[in-house]
Each structure stands twice: as structure tokens, then as C-alpha cells.
Design an enzyme around this catalytic site. Structure first.
Site, short mmCIF file in Angstrom:
data_model
loop_
_atom_site.label_atom_id
_atom_site.label_comp_id
_atom_site.label_asym_id
_atom_site.label_seq_id
_atom_site.Cartn_x
_atom_site.Cartn_y
_atom_site.Cartn_z
N TYR A 57 2.82 8.87 -11.75
CA TYR A 57 1.76 9.21 -10.80
C TYR A 57 0.79 10.23 -11.43
CZ TYR A 57 5.09 7.12 -7.45
OH TYR A 57 5.95 6.28 -6.79
N HIS A 78 4.30 12.43 0.93
CA HIS A 78 2.85 12.41 1.14
C HIS A 78 2.21 13.76 0.78
CE1 HIS A 78 2.86 8.82 4.22
NE2 HIS A 78 3.36 8.50 3.05
N LYS A 96 -0.14 6.68 7.05
CA LYS A 96 0.43 7.40 8.19
C LYS A 96 1.94 7.44 8.05
CE LYS A 96 2.58 4.71 10.04
NZ LYS A 96 3.69 3.82 9.57
N ASP A 176 7.12 6.57 12.26
CA ASP A 176 6.52 5.32 11.84
C ASP A 176 5.71 4.71 12.98
OD1 ASP A 176 6.84 2.15 11.34
OD2 ASP A 176 6.77 3.20 9.43
N1 LIG Z 1 -0.73 1.50 7.97
C1 LIG Z 1 0.27 0.62 8.08
O1 LIG Z 1 0.20 -0.36 8.79
C2 LIG Z 1 1.51 0.83 7.30
C3 LIG Z 1 2.36 -0.23 7.15
C4 LIG Z 1 3.48 -0.06 6.36
C5 LIG Z 1 3.72 1.17 5.78
N2 LIG Z 1 2.90 2.21 5.98
C6 LIG Z 1 3.20 3.51 5.37
O2 LIG Z 1 3.12 3.35 3.96
C7 LIG Z 1 4.12 4.11 3.31
C8 LIG Z 1 4.96 3.17 2.43
O3 LIG Z 1 5.58 2.15 3.21
P1 LIG Z 1 6.13 0.80 2.51
O4 LIG Z 1 6.86 0.02 3.50
O5 LIG Z 1 5.03 0.12 1.79
O6 LIG Z 1 7.17 1.44 1.47
P2 LIG Z 1 7.87 0.85 0.16
O7 LIG Z 1 7.56 -0.61 -0.01
O8 LIG Z 1 9.29 1.25 0.21
O9 LIG Z 1 7.10 1.59 -1.01
C9 LIG Z 1 7.14 2.97 -1.21
C10 LIG Z 1 6.80 3.21 -2.69
O10 LIG Z 1 6.94 4.59 -2.92
C11 LIG Z 1 7.34 4.79 -4.27
N3 LIG Z 1 8.39 5.82 -4.28
C12 LIG Z 1 8.30 7.04 -4.88
N4 LIG Z 1 9.40 7.76 -4.69
C13 LIG Z 1 10.24 6.99 -3.97
C14 LIG Z 1 11.55 7.19 -3.47
N5 LIG Z 1 12.23 8.33 -3.65
N6 LIG Z 1 12.10 6.19 -2.76
C15 LIG Z 1 11.44 5.06 -2.53
N7 LIG Z 1 10.19 4.80 -2.97
C16 LIG Z 1 9.60 5.76 -3.70
C17 LIG Z 1 7.83 3.47 -4.81
O11 LIG Z 1 6.91 3.07 -5.80
P3 LIG Z 1 7.26 3.04 -7.37
O12 LIG Z 1 8.73 2.72 -7.46
O13 LIG Z 1 6.38 1.95 -7.85
O14 LIG Z 1 6.92 4.36 -7.94
C18 LIG Z 1 7.78 2.53 -3.64
O15 LIG Z 1 7.32 1.25 -4.00
C19 LIG Z 1 4.89 4.83 4.42
O16 LIG Z 1 4.33 6.11 4.59
C20 LIG Z 1 4.61 3.99 5.65
O17 LIG Z 1 4.65 4.75 6.85
C21 LIG Z 1 1.79 2.06 6.71
#
Ligand SMILES: NC(=O)c1ccc[n+]([C@@H]2O[C@H](COP(=O)([O-])OP(=O)(O)OC[C@H]3O[C@@H](n4cnc5c(N)ncnc54)[C@H](OP(=O)(O)O)[C@@H]3O)[C@@H](O)[C@H]2O)c1
Length: 333
Positions: A57, A78, A96, A176
Site C-alpha cells: 500500500y 480505514h 463505509k 456494515d
Molecule cells: N459501499 C458498498 O456497497 C460496500 C459493499 C461492500 C463492501 N463495502 C466496504 O468495503 C470494505 C471492503 O469490503 P469487501 O467485502 O470488499 O472486503 P474484502 O473482499 O474482504 O477485501 C478487503 C481487502 O482488504 C485487504 N486487506 C488488508 N488487510 C487485510 C486483513 N487483515 N484481512 C483481510 N483483508 C485485508 C485485502 O487486500 P489485499 O490482500 O489485496 O491487500 C482484501 O482484499 C469494507 O469496509 C466494507 O464495509 C462497501
């Protein structure tokens, strides 16, 4: 306007939707993605069509080809990465909930001010015509003074590997789906609640799975939010005023099945005819990112999403709800 060049921190699931959504925009270029694992970043970038990759990052934040950063990391990360991105001179669109505490949120907006950069919390529904029309109707007094409101968002998540079910990564329905419902109530109320009470059901992984909360506002408005990871998908609001009632969904991107609607009853008796207002739909990530790009280029007043004060009040409300779940008492926001 030159396109705003975005970098993405983390190969997150939601980043795929964001990148696909903003693809058609002339105002946005997603130019880079970073992962903690360079190979993962390469694979992700190939799949979604992003030209530059970084294996950390920090490296993305050092990349001078990037103007703004999209932060879709687990909730507990975040604050740290938003502040680092702002200190690196980038504008930031953060998923969010903006953070897991009001204290972190205040520090994040301080960092934005210190660096003269724009920071905003991502709620794509806020950029939808449906939400903009709802705000216009409320502003022009279509339903009189709002007395009660109910906003709910439920969905099903059961995979224990999902970050949403991990208490260490800011999991739980409240932060969430609950952040959506709370942000919606905060937007309509125009102020933060004075106090809240709440109750919850828990997952085996020890995150809140279902929450219902009562919110009492200084204006006299009484609102309720419900959120869950244990229901069929639903996301809507009922707003009852002294002179009428509004019912609406607040979807990020209304489904292809048809355009979104607002139902409006202007009148007090039960015989009042229900008007259906049909609105343009479209991809919420696109509308949100274009609003963000206009705000960066032309001025923050062009941002249609959650304001700094709304984001601060929303997380303060979520924190108070979490306290009330534990204490069983009303909690001051
Ligand atoms: N606005 C919306 O509609 C919406 C919808 C879904 C999610 N969100 C938000 O977006 C965020 C991510 O959600 P998501 O479902 O996309 O998550 P996700 O697929 O699990 O992705 C999170 C990413 O964070 C990175 N990461 C860094 N440290 C980590 C750790 N200790 N454990 C896990 N992942 C880690 C990873 O990327 P690398 O491994 O590549 O570094 C991972 O791919 C959350 O804050 C969620 O509330 C918003």
C-alpha cells in the site's frame, strides 16, 4: 476537467464493482491497484483492466501518477490508511463505515484539512437520483414535518471467512448494513440523535448479526433502524410526516429489473392517493465517483454524498448503539 487518477488499496471484492462501475466515466481513470501480495495485485489488475500494480500500500501512496485513493479495506484499517493517503497528498474516497470510532473519524478529517485534500465516505445511494429527489421532496415540505422514520437493511452472510463476521476486522451487521440505515436516518433528520437504545442477536463468531435501535432526536423525531446479516435482502425506508408519507428504497445501484421509485402520499387521511415517482437509476459507484471528481476539481459543494458532519454523526450514533447493546440502557450520542 482532466480525469481524476485513482489508485485502489487492496484487491477487495467491492473494488471490482467500483472499478467496473466507473469504467465508462470520462472523469475517472483507475490507474493502479495495490495488494499486500504483488502477484495478487497483478492477477487482480489483469482481471479488471488496471494498468499499474504495487506490491504494498505504501508503494501506491508514493506513486505520483495517482491523484486519489479508493479505500476498500477492512473497517479497522480505514483510519490508518486514509490518514497515510492524505499525508501522501492524495484525495480519499473511503468505503463505509468511514472508521470504527468517532475519535478516528475526527483524526481523519483533521488530516484532510492539514493536507488540503478532499476526504469522503462512500455511500453510493447518496449519489442516486432517487436520493437526490427524496431530499428535494423533504426540503420543499412534501410531507410536512418528519415525525417518525424507519430505515432497514438486511442481507445474508454466513461464510466465517468473510471480514464482516470477524470482530477483529470491524465485523458485525451494525457497522456494515447498519451504517447505511443510520446514514439514511441522519440525512433525513439533518442532525444527530440525542440518545439511542438498542438490542442485538449475535453470531457464533461473536459479532452482532441483527440489531434494532431506537433513535431520539432533539427535533422530536423518533426513528428506528434495523440491520441484519441473517435475513433475505431488503433495504428501504418509511418516512412519516405531519402532512404525508414517503416510502423509498436506498439502493447503491438499482437492479436492471426496472427504475427505482419513491412512493409519496401528500395528505393526512387514509384515503390519500399514493403517487409513484419513477426516477433514473444507474450505477451508484459511477455517480458517486463522478460527484467526488467534480468536488475535487471544482469545489466540495458539488459532493452529493455524506458530508463531514454527517459522517461524524453517523459513526458517533453507531458507537452509541453499540454501547446501548452492551449496557441495555439509553446512551447519549
Ligand atoms: N459501499 C458498498 O456497497 C460496500 C459493499 C461492500 C463492501 N463495502 C466496504 O468495503 C470494505 C471492503 O469490503 P469487501 O467485502 O470488499 O472486503 P474484502 O473482499 O474482504 O477485501 C478487503 C481487502 O482488504 C485487504 N486487506 C488488508 N488487510 C487485510 C486483513 N487483515 N484481512 C483481510 N483483508 C485485508 C485485502 O487486500 P489485499 O490482500 O489485496 O491487500 C482484501 O482484499 C469494507 O469496509 C466494507 O464495509 C462497501
Amino acid at each position: 476537467m482532466k480525469p481524476l487518477r485513482f489508485g485502489v488499496l487492496g484487491a477487495a471484492k467491492i473494488a471490482r464493482s467500483f472499478i467496473a462501475g466507473v469504467g465508462p466515466s470520462a472523469l475517472i481513470d483507475v490507474v493502479a491497484v495495490a495488494s499486500r501480495d504483488l502477484e495478487k495485485a497483478r492477477q487482480f489488475a489483469d482481471e479488471v483492466g488496471v494498468p499499474r500494480v504495487h506490491g504494498s500500500y505504501e508503494a501506491l501512496l508514493d506513486d505520483s501518477a495517482i491523484d486519489a485513493v479508493y479505500v476498500p479495506l477492512p473497517n479497522t484499517l480505514h483510519a490508518e490508511w486514509v490518514i497515510k493517503a492524505l499525508d501522501a497528498g492524495k484525495h480519499v474516497l473511503c468505503e463505509k463505515p468511514i472508521a470504527v470510532s468517532k475519535a478516528d473519524t475526527l483524526a481523519m478529517f483533521d488530516a484532510a484539512r492539514r493536507n488540503r485534500r478532499f476526504l469522503a465516505e462512500a455511500y453510493p445511494y447518496r449519489a442516486q437520483e432517487q436520493t437526490l429527489a427524496l431530499r428535494r421532496l423533504l426540503d420543499e415540505g412534501a410531507i410536512g414535518r418528519v415525525q417518525t422514520m424507519y430505515a432497514c437493511f438486511g442481507v445474508k452472510f454466513s461464510d466465517p471467512a468473510n471480514i464482516r463476521l470477524d470482530p477483529e476486522r470491524g465485523g458485525g451487521a451494525l457497522l456494515d448494513a447498519g451504517s447505511y440505515a443510520t446514514s439514511m436516518v441522519r440525512m433525513v433528520a439533518g442532525e444527530k440523535p440525542a440518545r439511542v437504545n438498542a438490542t442485538a442477536r449475535w453470531s457464533e463468531t461473536k459479532v452482532d448479526l441483527t440489531v434494532v435501535a431506537n433513535l431520539e432526536f432533539p427535533s422530536g423525531l423518533l426513528a428506528q433502524i434495523a440491520c441484519s446479516f441473517n435475513t433475505a435482502y431488503h433495504r428501504h425506508a418509511i418516512i412519516a410526516g405531519s402532512e404525508g408519507v414517503l416510502e423509498t428504497t436506498f439502493l447503491n445501484s438499482p437492479p436492471d429489473a426496472g427504475p427505482p421509485h419513491i412512493h409519496l402520499r401528500r395528505g393526512i387521511p387514509s384515503s390519500t392517493v399514493r403517487e409513484t415517482i419513477e426516477l433514473a437509476g444507474g450505477n451508484g459507484f459511477l455517480a458517486e465517483a463522478e460527484s467526488f471528481a467534480r468536488a475535487v476539481a471544482l469545489g466540495p459543494e458539488l459532493w452529493t454524498g455524506s458530508t463531514e458532519q454527517e459522517s461524524i454523526d453517523t459513526i458517533a450514533t453507531l458507537e452509541a448503539i453499540a454501547r446501548s447493546i452492551r449496557s441495555g440502557n439509553w446512551e447519549i450520542v
